[in-house]
Write a protein that holds these residues in place. Structure first.
Motif, PDB file in Angstrom:
ATOM      1  N   THR A  52       0.847  -1.197   0.000  1.00 35.82           N
ATOM      2  CA  THR A  52       0.000   0.000   0.000  1.00 35.82           C
ATOM      3  C   THR A  52       0.882   1.247   0.000  1.00 35.82           C
ATOM      4  O   THR A  52       1.753   1.397   0.845  1.00 35.82           O
ATOM      5  CB  THR A  52      -0.905   0.023   1.249  1.00 35.82           C
ATOM      6  OG1 THR A  52      -1.652  -1.187   1.305  1.00 35.82           O
ATOM      7  CG2 THR A  52      -1.852   1.214   1.208  1.00 35.82           C
ATOM      8  N   GLN A  53       0.636   2.118  -0.958  1.00 36.97           N
ATOM      9  CA  GLN A  53       1.305   3.409  -0.992  1.00 36.97           C
ATOM     10  C   GLN A  53       0.270   4.439  -0.563  1.00 36.97           C
ATOM     11  O   GLN A  53      -0.561   4.879  -1.360  1.00 36.97           O
ATOM     12  CB  GLN A  53       1.875   3.684  -2.373  1.00 36.97           C
ATOM     13  CG  GLN A  53       3.036   2.753  -2.674  1.00 36.97           C
ATOM     14  CD  GLN A  53       3.545   2.895  -4.080  1.00 36.97           C
ATOM     15  OE1 GLN A  53       2.774   2.868  -5.016  1.00 36.97           O
ATOM     16  NE2 GLN A  53       4.851   3.029  -4.215  1.00 36.97           N
ATOM     17  N   GLU A  54       0.315   4.766   0.709  1.00 38.50           N
ATOM     18  CA  GLU A  54      -0.718   5.614   1.299  1.00 38.50           C
ATOM     19  C   GLU A  54      -0.746   7.014   0.708  1.00 38.50           C
ATOM     20  O   GLU A  54      -1.807   7.620   0.583  1.00 38.50           O
ATOM     21  CB  GLU A  54      -0.542   5.637   2.815  1.00 38.50           C
ATOM     22  CG  GLU A  54      -0.811   4.264   3.416  1.00 38.50           C
ATOM     23  CD  GLU A  54      -0.433   4.129   4.859  1.00 38.50           C
ATOM     24  OE1 GLU A  54       0.136   5.086   5.431  1.00 38.50           O
ATOM     25  OE2 GLU A  54      -0.689   3.049   5.419  1.00 38.50           O
ATOM     26  N   GLU A  55       0.407   7.545   0.315  1.00 37.69           N
ATOM     27  CA  GLU A  55       0.459   8.903  -0.251  1.00 37.69           C
ATOM     28  C   GLU A  55      -0.333   9.019  -1.544  1.00 37.69           C
ATOM     29  O   GLU A  55      -0.849  10.083  -1.870  1.00 37.69           O
ATOM     30  CB  GLU A  55       1.912   9.298  -0.526  1.00 37.69           C
ATOM     31  CG  GLU A  55       2.772   9.418   0.709  1.00 37.69           C
ATOM     32  CD  GLU A  55       4.235   9.674   0.345  1.00 37.69           C
ATOM     33  OE1 GLU A  55       4.509  10.266  -0.718  1.00 37.69           O
ATOM     34  OE2 GLU A  55       5.096   9.280   1.142  1.00 37.69           O
ATOM     35  N   THR A  56      -0.425   7.913  -2.286  1.00 43.64           N
ATOM     36  CA  THR A  56      -1.074   7.948  -3.596  1.00 43.64           C
ATOM     37  C   THR A  56      -2.332   7.078  -3.666  1.00 43.64           C
ATOM     38  O   THR A  56      -2.915   6.944  -4.734  1.00 43.64           O
ATOM     39  CB  THR A  56      -0.087   7.481  -4.682  1.00 43.64           C
ATOM     40  OG1 THR A  56       0.305   6.134  -4.383  1.00 43.64           O
ATOM     41  CG2 THR A  56       1.114   8.391  -4.759  1.00 43.64           C
ATOM     42  N   ASN A  57      -2.723   6.484  -2.551  1.00 42.13           N
ATOM     43  CA  ASN A  57      -3.885   5.595  -2.503  1.00 42.13           C
ATOM     44  C   ASN A  57      -3.770   4.444  -3.495  1.00 42.13           C
ATOM     45  O   ASN A  57      -4.760   4.018  -4.090  1.00 42.13           O
ATOM     46  CB  ASN A  57      -5.191   6.359  -2.745  1.00 42.13           C
ATOM     47  CG  ASN A  57      -5.528   7.273  -1.606  1.00 42.13           C
ATOM     48  OD1 ASN A  57      -5.275   6.958  -0.447  1.00 42.13           O
ATOM     49  ND2 ASN A  57      -6.076   8.428  -1.924  1.00 42.13           N
ATOM     50  N   ARG A  58      -2.567   3.924  -3.682  1.00 45.63           N
ATOM     51  CA  ARG A  58      -2.343   2.792  -4.576  1.00 45.63           C
ATOM     52  C   ARG A  58      -2.144   1.534  -3.738  1.00 45.63           C
ATOM     53  O   ARG A  58      -1.488   1.569  -2.702  1.00 45.63           O
ATOM     54  CB  ARG A  58      -1.091   2.999  -5.434  1.00 45.63           C
ATOM     55  CG  ARG A  58      -1.175   4.179  -6.352  1.00 45.63           C
ATOM     56  CD  ARG A  58      -1.896   3.806  -7.602  1.00 45.63           C
ATOM     57  NE  ARG A  58      -1.940   4.955  -8.497  1.00 45.63           N
ATOM     58  CZ  ARG A  58      -2.631   4.978  -9.596  1.00 45.63           C
ATOM     59  NH1 ARG A  58      -3.324   3.941  -9.963  1.00 45.63           N
ATOM     60  NH2 ARG A  58      -2.651   6.047 -10.345  1.00 45.63           N
ATOM     61  N   ARG A  59      -2.727   0.428  -4.235  1.00 46.01           N
ATOM     62  CA  ARG A  59      -2.580  -0.844  -3.537  1.00 46.01           C
ATOM     63  C   ARG A  59      -2.465  -1.953  -4.574  1.00 46.01           C
ATOM     64  O   ARG A  59      -3.167  -1.954  -5.572  1.00 46.01           O
ATOM     65  CB  ARG A  59      -3.797  -1.102  -2.653  1.00 46.01           C
ATOM     66  CG  ARG A  59      -3.728  -2.433  -1.922  1.00 46.01           C
ATOM     67  CD  ARG A  59      -4.975  -2.675  -1.145  1.00 46.01           C
ATOM     68  NE  ARG A  59      -4.859  -2.029   0.148  1.00 46.01           N
ATOM     69  CZ  ARG A  59      -5.726  -2.201   1.124  1.00 46.01           C
ATOM     70  NH1 ARG A  59      -6.781  -2.942   0.951  1.00 46.01           N
ATOM     71  NH2 ARG A  59      -5.554  -1.599   2.270  1.00 46.01           N
TER      72      ARG A  59
END
Length: 161
Positions: free
Chosen positions: A115-122
């Motif tokens: 999960t890349q929380e800064e970009t909302n990518r999972r």
């Protein structure tokens, strides 16, 4: 997703591994347009089977070249976080290489979630592990004899009433 056994193990536990049938992950937040935020790389994780011991099957998740730095965790089929060792993190320029290991003790689906929380990518990879316990000859004998004795006693008690 890459799933590759790294060792053939002849221990009390044997295991089978495959992908999880009918396994769906839903993102916690929708993807957003990040074109104004610079380059983002969210590589799919690789899962490897490292070892099988009396304690279970050791799985390893590797994420290579992620940017920005993601959170990596192991989850069960229901999305519950699984216990894992501390992640090993190395930084190469603005890219991150993360390795996370967990020991699976029960048959079921496991997934490594990035999960890349800064970009909302999972993104994620998944594996189904079936742990098969080898039984000794005595366990097999007792497994057959004890139920037969119980059924015999119950049958005799029923007939003698």
């Amino acid at each position: 997703m890459a799933v590759s056994p790294q060792k053939k193990v002849q221990k009390p536990h044997r295991f089978l591994a495959s992908t999880c049938p009918g396994y769906v992950i839903t993102p916690s937040a929708p993807d957003i347009d990040i074109s104004h935020q610079g380059a983002t790389v969210a590589p799919e994780p690789d899962i490897n089977i490292i070892d099988a011991t009396d304690d279970g099957v050791l799985l390893q998740c590797e994420v290579r070249g992620a940017a920005p730095k993601p959170r990596v965790e192991w989850q069960d089929r229901d999305g519950n976080k699984l216990p894992a060792e501390d992640p090993q993190v190395s930084e190469r320029g603005d890219r991150y290489h993360i390795t996370l290991q967990t020991t699976v003790t029960k048959t079921g689906c496991c997934r490594c979630v990035v999960t890349q929380e800064e970009t909302n990518r999972r993104t994620h990879a998944e594996i189904y592990v079936a742990i098969i316990v080898k039984m000794s000859i005595w366990t097999k004998i007792l497994g057959a004899v004890v139920p037969a004795v119980v059924l015999g006693v119950a049958g005799a008690a029923f007939l003698l009433r």
